[in-house]
Design an enzyme around this catalytic site. Structure first.
Site, PDB file in Angstrom:
ATOM      1  N   GLY A 130       0.827  -1.203   0.000  1.00 51.21           N
ATOM      2  CA  GLY A 130       0.000   0.000   0.000  1.00 51.21           C
ATOM      3  C   GLY A 130       0.858   1.249   0.000  1.00 51.21           C
ATOM      4  CE  LYS A 131       5.230   5.191  -0.466  1.00 50.40           C
ATOM      5  NZ  LYS A 131       6.435   4.504   0.048  1.00 50.40           N
TER       6      LYS A 131
END
Ligand code: NAD
Length: 402
Positions: free
Chosen positions: A96-97
């Site tokens: 994720g980010k």
């Protein structure tokens, strides 16, 4: 579009069509406008994003980037990179980010805190449920992570916190520790020589570069050159890393420290055993690769080698240990912090180092075995090891046919 070349990857490992379809796109993308009235700034409206690339193996893990160049496309690429990294080093996280398109260098501290609190407010469900777990990235700091924790009241909702606020001893230096460990393994496996005595050039003297130098120095390697944004220094007999660190702290960079002055371009072309790019992307291009004289490249930065640069290095027989392997010590330590937060236990720095070393060593051995068996680059082999892990996990979860 995926950052991975699936056609090349399919030459190394079987990838079911359903797995390719899931890995080639992100699972979930949240786009919002972070609006907040602040003084003295006035109304701030910042584009912000959260991307879950693939959460088959666990919560979407990846840093919060606060930088004026943040876009959805780049956030998506960085989230994908985390999917490959976490699978490769065998930790129970997905990729994720998140990102906020703002320049943190122009923000008064109290305004930054208010912005972080608004970010938590906007994605409260993601954070409190533990589905997305941020950490510091470009433009965000451990103390920003402490602010996130202060809002969620869930210790494991964020990693990279200061040790006094439930952060992990050893987290700060974990990426550099991992880079140094992988460099030692690669020196033995690829140069058939111990890391002690190897001549090493490091580009970048920030968090990763500095700790990489310190741990390599501890292992008896000779750091002969270091550069950063301010310039660089060279000494064929080996630099005094502690003195360099003191100089950089005082002067704001390595330029002017004891040694012969050199530029970033000169560093890339030095006659050394190991080159460690630990600063920014795209520094080893077709042109600089043609002039490179190192015998081994360890990618401490994310994406320091362009595809054209890699092709030149491959043709010249210079091995590259890829970023998803070399710089994964930080995310392994994040996993240890998350585990510590969930259990309420305490961890010593040496335990953090030991877990980083174990996970990276296991990944390194798998990558080397596959690269040798299939006569392929370590980058492709690393992606293939990660792909096998992701495919098996997605089968376990009935996301793709058995
Ligand atoms: P940092 O901001 O602490 O340090 C960056 C260093 O690079 C500084 O010394 C800076 O002067 C130098 N630099 C910047 N631009 C340069 C240029 N054009 N030429 C030469 N030197 C330049 O950053 P960091 O946390 O050390 O991260 C470095 C790299 O490692 C980045 O690619 C980052 O994405 C990657 N990385 C970091 C971590 C981590 O835990 N910090 C984990 C994985 C990957």
């Amino acid at each position: 579009m995926s950052t991975v070349n699936f056609e090349a990857l399919k030459g190394v490992v079987d990838i079911p069509v359903e797995a390719e379809r899931l890995l080639a796109k992100s699972e979930k993308e949240i786009r919002f406008s972070l609006n907040i009235l602040l003084y003295p700034m006035g109304l701030v409206e910042a584009d912000a994003y959260v991307v879950y690339h693939n959460s088959a193996r666990g919560p979407a893990k990846g840093g919060l980037r606060i930088w004026p160049t943040v876009t959805l496309e780049h956030t998506r690429d960085l989230a994908e990179l985390m999917t490959w990294k976490t699978a490769l080093v065998g930790i129970p996280f997905g990729g994720g980010k998140s990102g906020i398109c703002l320049d943190p260098r122009t923000l008064p501290a109290e305004n930054k805190t208010a912005i972080i609190k608004e970010y938590v407010h906007m994605i409260s469900a993601e954070l409190r449920s533990g589905a997305y777990v941020p950490a510091p990235d470009l433009g965000s700091t451990p103390s920003d992570m402490a602010v996130i924790y202060g809002e969620t009241h869930v210790p494991e909702s964020v990693t990279g916190k200061p040790p006094r606020v439930g952060g992990l001893p050893g987290r700060r230096e974990a990426t550099g520790y991992g880079v140094a460990h992988v460099a030692a393994l690669a020196s033995e496996a690829l140069l058939h020589a111990p890391i002690a005595g190897q001549r090493i050039a490091v580009q970048g003297f920030g968090n990763v570069g500095e700790w990489t130098c310190r741990f390599l120095h501890e292992r008896g390697a000779k750091i002969v050159a270091v550069t950063d944004l301010t310039g660089g220094v060279y000494d064929a007999r080996g630099l005094d890393v502690e003195a360099l660190q003191r100089h950089a702290d005082e002067a704001g960079g390595v330029a002017g420290a004891e040694g012969e002055a050199i530029s970033n371009e000169q560093l890339l072309a030095l006659d050394v055993d190991v080159l460690v790019p630990a600063a920014v992307e795209d520094v080893i291009t077709a042109e600089s690769a043609a002039n490179l004289r190192a015998r081994l490249v360890i990618e401490a930065a994310n994406g320091p080698t362009t595809p054209e640069g890699e092709a030149v290095l491959q043709a010249r027989g210079i091995p590259v240990v890829p970023d998803i392997l070399a710089n994964s010590g930080g995310v392994v330590a994040s996993y240890v912090e998350w585990r510590q937060a969930k259990s309420g236990s305490m961890t010593k720095a040496r335990e953090t180092y030991q877990i980083v070393a174990e996970q990276l060593e296991s990944a390194f051995l798998q990558v080397r075995e596959l690269a040798s068996a299939r006569r392929t680059s370590d980058r492709l082999a690393a992606q293939a090891v990660a792909a096998q892990e992701l495919i098996a996990t997605m089968r376990d979860r009935s996301w793709i046919p058995a």
